[in-house]
Design a protein around this motif. Structure first.
Motif, mmCIF file in Angstrom:
data_model
loop_
_atom_site.group_PDB
_atom_site.id
_atom_site.type_symbol
_atom_site.label_atom_id
_atom_site.label_comp_id
_atom_site.label_asym_id
_atom_site.label_seq_id
_atom_site.Cartn_x
_atom_site.Cartn_y
_atom_site.Cartn_z
ATOM 1 N N ARG A 442 0.829 -1.192 0.000
ATOM 2 C CA ARG A 442 0.000 0.000 0.000
ATOM 3 C C ARG A 442 0.868 1.248 0.000
ATOM 4 O O ARG A 442 1.958 1.271 0.575
ATOM 5 C CB ARG A 442 -0.888 -0.002 1.261
ATOM 6 C CG ARG A 442 -1.794 1.214 1.413
ATOM 7 C CD ARG A 442 -2.592 1.119 2.688
ATOM 8 N NE ARG A 442 -3.488 2.245 2.857
ATOM 9 C CZ ARG A 442 -4.248 2.449 3.920
ATOM 10 N NH1 ARG A 442 -4.214 1.573 4.915
ATOM 11 N NH2 ARG A 442 -5.037 3.503 3.992
ATOM 12 N N ASN A 443 0.356 2.284 -0.634
ATOM 13 C CA ASN A 443 0.958 3.610 -0.546
ATOM 14 C C ASN A 443 -0.152 4.649 -0.646
ATOM 15 O O ASN A 443 -1.336 4.332 -0.479
ATOM 16 C CB ASN A 443 2.042 3.802 -1.616
ATOM 17 C CG ASN A 443 1.487 3.719 -3.038
ATOM 18 O OD1 ASN A 443 0.275 3.691 -3.259
ATOM 19 N ND2 ASN A 443 2.387 3.681 -4.006
ATOM 20 N N PHE A 444 0.213 5.874 -0.936
ATOM 21 C CA PHE A 444 -0.752 6.970 -0.994
ATOM 22 C C PHE A 444 -1.895 6.687 -1.966
ATOM 23 O O PHE A 444 -3.033 7.114 -1.747
ATOM 24 C CB PHE A 444 -0.024 8.254 -1.412
ATOM 25 C CG PHE A 444 -0.916 9.435 -1.640
ATOM 26 C CD1 PHE A 444 -1.374 10.192 -0.577
ATOM 27 C CD2 PHE A 444 -1.302 9.807 -2.924
ATOM 28 C CE1 PHE A 444 -2.202 11.293 -0.785
ATOM 29 C CE2 PHE A 444 -2.123 10.903 -3.147
ATOM 30 C CZ PHE A 444 -2.572 11.648 -2.071
ATOM 31 N N TYR A 445 -1.621 5.954 -3.031
ATOM 32 C CA TYR A 445 -2.607 5.744 -4.090
ATOM 33 C C TYR A 445 -3.530 4.558 -3.823
ATOM 34 O O TYR A 445 -4.437 4.311 -4.617
ATOM 35 C CB TYR A 445 -1.893 5.559 -5.431
ATOM 36 C CG TYR A 445 -1.074 6.765 -5.808
ATOM 37 C CD1 TYR A 445 -1.679 7.912 -6.297
ATOM 38 C CD2 TYR A 445 0.307 6.774 -5.640
ATOM 39 C CE1 TYR A 445 -0.935 9.033 -6.622
ATOM 40 C CE2 TYR A 445 1.063 7.892 -5.966
ATOM 41 C CZ TYR A 445 0.437 9.016 -6.453
ATOM 42 O OH TYR A 445 1.171 10.128 -6.769
ATOM 43 N N GLY A 446 -3.323 3.826 -2.746
ATOM 44 C CA GLY A 446 -4.232 2.741 -2.412
ATOM 45 C C GLY A 446 -3.525 1.425 -2.173
ATOM 46 O O GLY A 446 -2.289 1.343 -2.121
ATOM 47 N N VAL A 447 -4.332 0.378 -2.009
ATOM 48 C CA VAL A 447 -3.827 -0.963 -1.738
ATOM 49 C C VAL A 447 -3.780 -1.766 -3.029
ATOM 50 O O VAL A 447 -4.765 -1.838 -3.762
ATOM 51 C CB VAL A 447 -4.712 -1.700 -0.709
ATOM 52 C CG1 VAL A 447 -4.276 -3.149 -0.551
ATOM 53 C CG2 VAL A 447 -4.656 -0.994 0.634
ATOM 54 N N LEU A 448 -2.638 -2.359 -3.299
ATOM 55 C CA LEU A 448 -2.466 -3.238 -4.445
ATOM 56 C C LEU A 448 -2.211 -4.651 -3.947
ATOM 57 O O LEU A 448 -1.445 -4.855 -3.001
ATOM 58 C CB LEU A 448 -1.274 -2.793 -5.294
ATOM 59 C CG LEU A 448 -1.394 -1.432 -5.998
ATOM 60 C CD1 LEU A 448 -0.045 -1.029 -6.575
ATOM 61 C CD2 LEU A 448 -2.445 -1.483 -7.082
ATOM 62 N N SER A 449 -2.859 -5.614 -4.576
ATOM 63 C CA SER A 449 -2.603 -7.014 -4.221
ATOM 64 C C SER A 449 -2.452 -7.834 -5.497
ATOM 65 O O SER A 449 -3.110 -7.568 -6.511
ATOM 66 C CB SER A 449 -3.735 -7.582 -3.361
ATOM 67 O OG SER A 449 -4.956 -7.596 -4.070
ATOM 68 N N VAL A 450 -1.558 -8.794 -5.436
ATOM 69 C CA VAL A 450 -1.357 -9.738 -6.531
ATOM 70 C C VAL A 450 -1.939 -11.069 -6.079
ATOM 71 O O VAL A 450 -1.547 -11.606 -5.043
ATOM 72 C CB VAL A 450 0.139 -9.894 -6.868
ATOM 73 C CG1 VAL A 450 0.327 -10.922 -7.977
ATOM 74 C CG2 VAL A 450 0.724 -8.545 -7.272
ATOM 75 N N GLN A 451 -2.895 -11.600 -6.857
ATOM 76 C CA GLN A 451 -3.609 -12.810 -6.463
ATOM 77 C C GLN A 451 -3.571 -13.834 -7.592
ATOM 78 O O GLN A 451 -3.708 -13.477 -8.761
ATOM 79 C CB GLN A 451 -5.067 -12.475 -6.099
ATOM 80 C CG GLN A 451 -5.200 -11.482 -4.950
ATOM 81 C CD GLN A 451 -6.635 -11.058 -4.687
ATOM 82 O OE1 GLN A 451 -7.563 -11.589 -5.293
ATOM 83 N NE2 GLN A 451 -6.821 -10.106 -3.787
ATOM 84 N N ASP A 452 -3.398 -15.087 -7.202
ATOM 85 C CA ASP A 452 -3.343 -16.188 -8.170
ATOM 86 C C ASP A 452 -4.589 -17.058 -8.078
ATOM 87 O O ASP A 452 -5.102 -17.318 -6.978
ATOM 88 C CB ASP A 452 -2.127 -17.078 -7.909
ATOM 89 C CG ASP A 452 -0.828 -16.433 -8.340
ATOM 90 O OD1 ASP A 452 -0.896 -15.348 -8.945
ATOM 91 O OD2 ASP A 452 0.241 -16.997 -8.057
ATOM 92 N N ASP A 453 -5.079 -17.486 -9.238
ATOM 93 C CA ASP A 453 -6.094 -18.536 -9.261
ATOM 94 C C ASP A 453 -5.464 -19.853 -8.805
ATOM 95 O O ASP A 453 -4.246 -20.052 -8.963
ATOM 96 C CB ASP A 453 -6.639 -18.726 -10.679
ATOM 97 C CG ASP A 453 -7.603 -17.639 -11.080
ATOM 98 O OD1 ASP A 453 -8.187 -17.012 -10.179
ATOM 99 O OD2 ASP A 453 -7.767 -17.404 -12.302
ATOM 100 N N PRO A 454 -6.256 -20.769 -8.263
ATOM 101 C CA PRO A 454 -5.729 -22.114 -7.998
ATOM 102 C C PRO A 454 -5.241 -22.738 -9.307
ATOM 103 O O PRO A 454 -5.891 -22.592 -10.350
ATOM 104 C CB PRO A 454 -6.941 -22.867 -7.443
ATOM 105 C CG PRO A 454 -7.856 -21.807 -6.930
ATOM 106 C CD PRO A 454 -7.658 -20.623 -7.823
#
Length: 711
Positions: A442-454
Motif C-alpha cells: 500500500r501507498n498513498f494511491y491505495g492498496v495493491l494485491s497480486v492474487q493467483d487462481d488455484p
C-alpha cells in the motif's frame, strides 16, 4: 468543526441587539467560507495528484488541523493578550490573508514524482489557503469572547447555531448547486471576494473590540459551584481524545472508501462530512437526542454492518445499497461518540480544554487514517482497528447500565462476546486475504494485491487488484502466458487498432496507466512505447510479478516507463508523434476526470500524429463515459467510435472509444460490426472541461450504465 454548547437565551438588551446582526452575519459568513473552501480547493488540486481519493483524505486532515489551530489561536489571543493588542494582531493577520487572494494554486506548486504526495498536498494547502482557513476557524470562538466583553452577556451559544447552519448550508450547496452551475475558477474568485468582505467585517469587529471597556459577563447562578468543580482526570481527558479521534478517523476512512469505488467527487466528500457535522449539532445542541439505551443496539448493528462490508469488499455490492449502509453506519457511530462526549462534558471552567481536546482528537484520528496508515499498514486495516476500538470504548462506557444484577451480567457478557467475535472475524478476514495474495502492499494511491487462481487448468491467472477491481491479469501457464487478455485483448478496441497499425509499419505508441503491462506486450523489436504511471508500486509489481514489461524490454524495442501523473508528464514533454495513445488510468471504479476533459484531448492530439489514434478505456459499472468522449472528440474535430468487445472466456468484456481521423483504419473489416458504432452525446450534455465536470448526468447507481464493465 463547531462544538455547540447549551443554548442560552437570545440577547435582549439594547446594546446586545445593536451589535447582534454584525456578529451574526460575520459568524455565518465565516462558517460558509470555511466549509466551501474544503471541497473547492480539493477539486482544484485533484488532477495534480492523479485524481485519487486520497487527496480528499489529506485535505480533511489539513482542515481539521486548521480548526485546532484556529481554536488554539483564539484561546491564546483572548487569554494572554490585551484587548487592544488582540485587535491589532488579528487585523494584521486578516490583511495578510487577503493578500493571498485569489485561492488559485500556483503552477510552481505542481507536484513531481519524487516526493510523498500527502506531504505535497499539505504544503500546497498551507501555502494557498492555510492562513485564510486559520482565520475562519478562529472566528466563532473569538467573536464569542469579544461579544461577551462588549455586551456583558452570558456566552452567546447562539453563535454556534449560526455557525453550524452556515457550515451545513455550504457543504450541501457546493455539490448540489454551485459545482454544477459554475466553473472552479469562477467559484475560486467568488470565494476570494467574499473572503475579503468577511475580513472587512471581522476587522470592523476587532476595531470595536479595541475601543471597548471590558464589561464583566453575567454570571449564572451556579457560577460559584462551577469554580469549585474538580478538574477532569487524565483518564477522562484521554476518553475525550479517543472518542473524538474514533469519529474523525471513521469519517476519513468511510469517505475514502466511497470515493475510491465510485468517483473522487465533491458529492461523496461532503455528504459524509455533513453527516459528521450534523452529529455535532444534534449531540451538543439537543442533549436529549442521544439516548444510550436507544443507540446501544444501533451501534452494535452499525459496527457489524461496516465489518461485513469490509470483509466482503471484493464482492462489489451494488452502490445503491453500499452507499446508504456506509452513511447510516457513519452517522450512528459518530452520533454515539459525540453523544458520549456530551454526557461527559466538564464544568464551565474546563470547557475550553474540553473543546481543544476534541479538536486535537479530530486531527489525530484523521492523521492516523489519512497520513499514517498508508505508510504503516499494507491493507485498509485502519477501518477494522477503529471498529474494534469503538466497540471496546462502548463496552467500557455502557458497563454500568441500569437494571437488575442478572440483566447487567447478561448485557456485559453479550458485549464482551460481541467484541471478541468482531475481533476474531476481522483478524481471520485479514489472514485469509493475505493467504490468497502473493503480494499485498500500500501507498498513498491505495492498496495493491497480486492474487493467483488455484492452478487447476491452463486458464489459471495472476491478477493485479486495486481496490475492488482487477487491473489486468496474466495467464500462469506457458500456452497462454504471452496472450494479451483482460480489457486489452486483440479483440478489444485498443487491441484491434494497435494490431492494424502494426500490420503496416513500425509503431510508436504511448500508454497512460501501466497496470500489469499488458499493452507493453504488443511491442515488437522495431516498435517504441512510452508507459506513463503515477504509482511507483505499480511499476515495481509489473516488473517483478508479471512478465509483459520485462519481456518487452528484452525484445530490443524502445521501451520507457515515465513515473508521474500521465497528463502532467505529457504537458512537460515535447510532442511525441505517437501513432496511438491509450488512456487507461482508472483506479478501482473511480474516474480520473482530468484525463477526460476537452483540454486533455487537446493535449493528447498534440502528441499524436495527424492520423493518430486516441484509445480511451471507459469500462465502468456505474458511469456512462461515452458522452464525455463524444463531446471531447467534437472539441478536437475528430470522429469517435465505441468499440465493445464481449468476453469469450479468455479475455474480459471491455468498452473502448477510438478517436481518430484515420478513415482507412476505421474502414477495415474488423471495425465493420454491430459492436462498433459512433459515440454520441445528448444535446443537453456539454461535456467536461478542466473547470467543469459533473457525473450527475452520467450516473446509474444500479450498475447498468451503457459503459458497464462486465468482468
Amino acid at each position: 468543526m463547531r462544538y455547540p454548547g447549551a443554548m442560552s437565551a437570545e440577547p435582549g438588551s439594547t446594546t446586545q441587539a445593536r451589535f447582534t446582526p454584525l456578529y451574526g452575519v460575520t459568524v455565518i459568513l465565516g462558517a460558509c467560507l470555511l466549509f466551501l473552501v474544503q471541497p473547492l480547493i480539493a477539486k482544484i488540486i485533484l488532477p495534480w495528484f492523479g485524481g485519487t481519493s486520497s487527496v480528499w483524505s489529506a485535505a480533511l486532515v489539513f482542515f481539521q488541523a486548521c480548526v485546532l489551530g484556529g481554536y488554539s489561536y483564539a484561546h491564546w489571543l483572548t487569554t494572554r493578550i490585551s484587548p487592544r493588542l488582540q485587535s491589532l494582531i488579528h487585523g494584521a493577520l486578516l490583511i495578510g490573508s487577503c493578500l493571498l487572494m485569489p485561492i488559485l494554486p500556483s503552477d510552481a506548486l505542481r507536484p513531481d514524482a519524487t516526493d510523498d504526495p500527502a506531504l505535497q498536498i499539505l504544503l500546497l494547502l498551507t501555502v494557498t489557503v492555510g492562513l485564510p482557513s486559520l482565520m475562519l476557524s478562529s472566528t466563532s470562538p473569538l467573536l464569542q469572547v469579544w461579544y461577551m466583553r462588549r455586551t456583558g452577556s452570558e456566552p452567546p451559544y447562539w453563535m454556534f447555531a449560526l455557525s453550524n447552519a452556515g457550515s451545513l448550508l455550504a457543504l450541501l450547496s457546493f455539490p448540489l448547486a454551485l459545482e454544477p452551475a459554475f466553473t472552479s475558477s469562477a467559484l475560486a474568485w467568488a470565494w476570494s471576494a467574499l473572503y475579503v468582505l468577511f475580513a472587512v467585517l471581522c476587522a470592523g469587529i476587532a476595531y470595536l473590540n479595541s475601543k471597548q471597556v471590558v464589561v464583566e459577563a453575567g454570571q449564572p447562578v451556579s457560577a460559584s459551584n462551577q469554580q469549585t468543580a474538580p478538574a477532569p482526570s487524565v483518564s477522562r481527558m484521554v476518553l475525550w481524545l479517543l472518542l473524538a479521534a474514533c469519529a474523525s478517523g471513521l469519517l476519513v476512512t468511510v469517505s475514502a472508501n466511497l470515493s475510491a469505488n465510485v468517483a473522487p467527487i465533491p458529492l461523496l466528500w461532503v455528504v459524509p462530512l455533513a453527516l459528521y457535522l450534523l452529529t455535532f449539532i444534534l449531540a451538543f445542541g439537543h442533549h436529549r437526542v442521544y439516548q444510550p439505551a436507544l443507540f446501544f443496539p444501533l451501534v452494535a448493528l452499525s459496527i457489524g454492518c461496516l465489518a461485513y462490508l469490509y470483509t466482503q469488499r471484493i464482492e462489489n455490492f451494488p452502490i445503491q445499497y453500499v452507499i446508504p449502509l456506509y452513511l447510516a453506519s457513519l452517522f450512528i457511530l459518530c452520533m454515539a461518540c459525540h453523544g458520549e462526549l456530551v454526557l461527559r462534558r466538564p464544568a464551565g471552567p474546563y470547557l475550553t480544554r474540553f473543546y481543544l481536546l476534541i479538536s486535537l482528537g479530530g486531527v489525530l484520528g484523521g492523521a492516523f487514517v489519512g497520513l499514517i496508515a498508508p505508510h504503516v499498514f499494507s491493507t485498509y486495516i485502519e477501518l477494522p482497528v477503529l471498529l474494534v476500538l469503538i466497540a471496546e470504548l462502548y463496552v467500557v462506557l455502557q458497563w454500568n447500565r441500569r437494571g437488575s444484577q442478572r440483566t447487567l451480567l447478561l448485557v456485559r457478557g453479550t458485549m464482551i462476546l460481541g467484541v471478541v467475535t468482531l475481533f476474531i472475524h476481522l483478524v481471520l478476514s485479514e489472514i485469509v486475504t493475505r493467504k490468497l495474495s502473493v503480494l499485498v502492499q500500500r501507498n498513498f494511491y491505495g492498496v495493491l494485491s497480486v492474487q493467483d487462481d488455484p492452478p487447476i487448468d491452463e486458464l489459471s491467472r495472476r491478477y493485479l487488484v486495486h481496490g475492488t477491481i482487477s487491473h489486468g491479469y496474466q495467464y500462469l501457464t506457458g500456452k497462454y502466458r504471452r496472450l494479451p487478455a483482460s480489457y486489452f485483448s486483440k479483440h478489444s478496441g485498443v487491441g484491434l487498432a494497435l494490431t492494424a497499425l502494426q500490420s503496416e509499419k513500425p509503431v510508436r505508441y504511448g500508454v497512460v496507466g501501466l497496470g500489469v503491462g499488458v499493452l507493453s506486450g504488443y511491442v515488437r523489436p522495431a516498435d517504441s512505447v512510452r508507459l506513463y504511471e503515477i504509482n511507483p508500486d505499480v511499476v515495481s509489481i509489473a516488473e517483478s510479478h508479471f512478465t509483459f514489461l520485462p519481456e518487452a524490454r528484452q525484445s530490443g524495442a524502445d521501451v520507457d516507463v515515465l513515473l508521474g501523473d500521465g497528463r502532467l508528464t505529457l504537458e512537460r514533454q515535447e510532442p511525441q508523434s505517437f501513432d496511438l495513445l491509450a488512456i487507461d488510468a482508472f483506479s478501482s471504479d473511480a474516474i480520473p476526470t482530468h484525463l477526460l476533459t476537452k483540454e486533455a484531448f487537446e493535449l493528447y492530439f498534440k502528441h499524436l500524429k495527424p492520423d493518430g489514434v486516441l484509445a480511451v478505456h471507459i469500462s465502468n459499472r456505474y458511469i456512462d463515459l461515452v458522452p464525455v468522449c463524444a463531446r471531447a472528440a467534437e472539441h478536437v474535430n475528430r470522429p469517435a467510435h465505441v468499440v465493445r468487445s464481449l468476453s469469450d472466456g479468455t479475455y474480459d468484456t471491455s468498452i473502448w472509444v477510438l478517436v481518430t481521423s484515420n478513415q482507412e483504419l476505421m474502414a477495415r473489416p474488423e471495425f465493420q460490426t454491430d459492436q462498433v458504432y459512433p459515440a454520441r452525446a445528448d444535446e443537453s450534455f456539454a461535456g467536461w472541461t478542466d473547470q467543469y465536470s459533473s457525473i450527475w448526468p452520467l450516473l446509474n447507481v444500479r450498475g447498468k450504465a451503457h459503459a458497464s464493465a462486465l468482468k
